[in-house]
Design a protein around this motif. Sequence first.
Motif, PDB file in Angstrom:
ATOM      1  N   LYS A  72      -6.329  -4.478   8.344  1.00  0.00           N
ATOM      2  CA  LYS A  72      -5.991  -4.886   7.137  1.00  0.00           C
ATOM      3  C   LYS A  72      -5.797  -3.530   5.713  1.00  0.00           C
ATOM      4  O   LYS A  72      -5.550  -3.405   5.137  1.00  0.00           O
ATOM      5  CB  LYS A  72      -5.991  -6.326   6.071  1.00  0.00           C
ATOM      6  CG  LYS A  72      -5.348  -6.808   5.127  1.00  0.00           C
ATOM      7  CD  LYS A  72      -5.247  -8.068   4.889  1.00  0.00           C
ATOM      8  CE  LYS A  72      -5.056  -8.469   3.025  1.00  0.00           C
ATOM      9  NZ  LYS A  72      -4.565  -9.067   2.776  1.00  0.00           N
ATOM     10  N   SER A  73      -7.505  -3.367   5.852  1.00  0.00           N
ATOM     11  CA  SER A  73      -7.703  -2.456   4.659  1.00  0.00           C
ATOM     12  C   SER A  73      -7.301  -0.896   5.543  1.00  0.00           C
ATOM     13  O   SER A  73      -7.117  -0.227   4.428  1.00  0.00           O
ATOM     14  CB  SER A  73      -9.327  -2.618   4.733  1.00  0.00           C
ATOM     15  OG  SER A  73      -9.872  -3.040   4.010  1.00  0.00           O
ATOM     16  N   GLN A  84       1.792  -0.604  -0.392  1.00  0.00           N
ATOM     17  CA  GLN A  84       0.565  -1.381  -1.424  1.00  0.00           C
ATOM     18  C   GLN A  84       0.576  -2.632  -1.321  1.00  0.00           C
ATOM     19  O   GLN A  84      -0.045  -3.844  -1.719  1.00  0.00           O
ATOM     20  CB  GLN A  84      -0.671  -0.344  -1.955  1.00  0.00           C
ATOM     21  CG  GLN A  84      -1.515   0.543  -0.102  1.00  0.00           C
ATOM     22  CD  GLN A  84      -2.402   1.253  -1.343  1.00  0.00           C
ATOM     23  OE1 GLN A  84      -1.939   1.317  -2.308  1.00  0.00           O
ATOM     24  NE2 GLN A  84      -3.154   1.673  -0.624  1.00  0.00           N
ATOM     25  N   ARG A  85       1.768  -2.388  -3.307  1.00  0.00           N
ATOM     26  CA  ARG A  85       1.534  -3.138  -3.667  1.00  0.00           C
ATOM     27  C   ARG A  85       2.034  -4.462  -3.624  1.00  0.00           C
ATOM     28  O   ARG A  85       1.987  -5.713  -3.921  1.00  0.00           O
ATOM     29  CB  ARG A  85       2.443  -2.557  -4.843  1.00  0.00           C
ATOM     30  CG  ARG A  85       1.829  -2.217  -6.115  1.00  0.00           C
ATOM     31  CD  ARG A  85       1.965  -2.108  -7.761  1.00  0.00           C
ATOM     32  NE  ARG A  85       3.129  -0.819  -7.191  1.00  0.00           N
ATOM     33  CZ  ARG A  85       2.572   0.108  -7.851  1.00  0.00           C
ATOM     34  NH1 ARG A  85       1.625   0.873  -7.302  1.00  0.00           N
ATOM     35  NH2 ARG A  85       3.748   1.135  -7.081  1.00  0.00           N
ATOM     36  N   ARG A  86       3.139  -4.085  -2.753  1.00  0.00           N
ATOM     37  CA  ARG A  86       4.210  -5.253  -1.885  1.00  0.00           C
ATOM     38  C   ARG A  86       3.120  -5.681  -1.273  1.00  0.00           C
ATOM     39  O   ARG A  86       3.573  -7.184  -0.677  1.00  0.00           O
ATOM     40  CB  ARG A  86       5.260  -4.287  -1.268  1.00  0.00           C
ATOM     41  CG  ARG A  86       6.246  -5.658  -0.158  1.00  0.00           C
ATOM     42  CD  ARG A  86       7.323  -5.018  -0.206  1.00  0.00           C
ATOM     43  NE  ARG A  86       8.186  -5.277   0.055  1.00  0.00           N
ATOM     44  CZ  ARG A  86       9.456  -4.892   0.844  1.00  0.00           C
ATOM     45  NH1 ARG A  86       9.792  -3.421   0.689  1.00  0.00           N
ATOM     46  NH2 ARG A  86      10.255  -5.832   1.288  1.00  0.00           N
ATOM     47  N   GLU A  88      -0.270  -6.149  -0.717  1.00  0.00           N
ATOM     48  CA  GLU A  88      -1.600  -5.870  -0.730  1.00  0.00           C
ATOM     49  C   GLU A  88      -2.220  -7.818  -0.736  1.00  0.00           C
ATOM     50  O   GLU A  88      -3.355  -8.671  -0.742  1.00  0.00           O
ATOM     51  CB  GLU A  88      -2.065  -5.851  -2.233  1.00  0.00           C
ATOM     52  CG  GLU A  88      -1.719  -6.180  -3.428  1.00  0.00           C
ATOM     53  CD  GLU A  88      -1.458  -5.097  -4.674  1.00  0.00           C
ATOM     54  OE1 GLU A  88      -2.632  -4.855  -4.615  1.00  0.00           O
ATOM     55  OE2 GLU A  88      -1.033  -6.036  -5.393  1.00  0.00           O
ATOM     56  N   ASP A  89      -1.462  -8.889  -0.968  1.00  0.00           N
ATOM     57  CA  ASP A  89      -1.181 -10.195  -1.337  1.00  0.00           C
ATOM     58  C   ASP A  89      -1.007 -10.446   0.293  1.00  0.00           C
ATOM     59  O   ASP A  89      -1.326 -12.545   0.532  1.00  0.00           O
ATOM     60  CB  ASP A  89      -0.923 -11.620  -1.959  1.00  0.00           C
ATOM     61  CG  ASP A  89      -1.230 -10.732  -3.541  1.00  0.00           C
ATOM     62  OD1 ASP A  89      -2.529 -10.042  -3.790  1.00  0.00           O
ATOM     63  OD2 ASP A  89       0.205 -10.134  -4.054  1.00  0.00           O
ATOM     64  N   ALA A  90      -1.094  -9.757   1.284  1.00  0.00           N
ATOM     65  CA  ALA A  90      -0.726 -10.263   2.656  1.00  0.00           C
ATOM     66  C   ALA A  90      -1.633 -11.352   3.233  1.00  0.00           C
ATOM     67  O   ALA A  90      -3.015 -10.793   2.794  1.00  0.00           O
ATOM     68  CB  ALA A  90       0.457  -9.294   3.503  1.00  0.00           C
ATOM     69  N   ALA A  91      -1.557 -12.473   4.252  1.00  0.00           N
ATOM     70  CA  ALA A  91      -2.843 -13.168   4.307  1.00  0.00           C
ATOM     71  C   ALA A  91      -3.727 -12.246   5.594  1.00  0.00           C
ATOM     72  O   ALA A  91      -4.463 -12.258   5.667  1.00  0.00           O
ATOM     73  CB  ALA A  91      -2.213 -14.473   5.267  1.00  0.00           C
ATOM     74  N   ASN A  92      -2.840 -11.360   6.082  1.00  0.00           N
ATOM     75  CA  ASN A  92      -4.288 -11.039   7.187  1.00  0.00           C
ATOM     76  C   ASN A  92      -3.183  -9.737   7.603  1.00  0.00           C
ATOM     77  O   ASN A  92      -2.417  -9.803   7.583  1.00  0.00           O
ATOM     78  CB  ASN A  92      -4.193 -11.599   8.326  1.00  0.00           C
ATOM     79  CG  ASN A  92      -2.990 -12.844   9.296  1.00  0.00           C
ATOM     80  OD1 ASN A  92      -2.540 -12.148   9.394  1.00  0.00           O
ATOM     81  ND2 ASN A  92      -2.801 -14.436   8.657  1.00  0.00           N
ATOM     82  N   ASP A  95       0.848 -10.224   9.057  1.00  0.00           N
ATOM     83  CA  ASP A  95       1.339 -10.877   8.511  1.00  0.00           C
ATOM     84  C   ASP A  95       2.229  -9.476   7.849  1.00  0.00           C
ATOM     85  O   ASP A  95       3.454  -9.436   7.949  1.00  0.00           O
ATOM     86  CB  ASP A  95       0.992 -11.788   7.803  1.00  0.00           C
ATOM     87  CG  ASP A  95       1.226 -13.233   8.305  1.00  0.00           C
ATOM     88  OD1 ASP A  95       1.666 -13.404   8.876  1.00  0.00           O
ATOM     89  OD2 ASP A  95       0.819 -13.425   7.371  1.00  0.00           O
TER      90      ASP A  95
END
Length: 173
Positions: A72-73, A84-86, A88-92, A95
Amino acid sequence: MSTRNPLSAILKQNKLTGPNYQDWLRNLKIVLNSERIAYVLEKKPPKEAAPNISETELAKLEKWWDHDLQAKSYILASMSNELQRRFEDAANAADIHFHLKELYGVQTRSERHANVKELMTTRLREGASVHEHGVRMIGLVEKLVGLDVVMPHELSIDILLLSLPVLVRRICG
């Protein structure tokens, strides 16, 4: 991006902007394969460990979560700031991969269609260079291969020969 993996430089140089999805994904898979963590793109890790899990199973899960975080990183670090902003909160990682494929995979289909159409309809113009025409046709075949179209070598030769006038085909064939 990891300084441990010299291949990660290709992600830094080729950040995902959207239209370059296929090239970016190919580069991402090169880096993740070199780290032996590409599997996290396709499989989601379990959310929580069962209360009665063995030490061995817990170690496997922790390794999976570490690999997922690393992938993910890599993914986030190799995207444009907007993407990235879109995500960044993805679970894994899986996804993110799924959503990117949904967003930009259709574009690949239309690009593949346009290249197949061009390959199948291109004909050598009268007075044009046979060499330049051949190079153009080979370039179209290579584009399709880059878009994951499986084309036997013999078929690509047949398509090239069909694009030539009958007289040239007799000479070449």
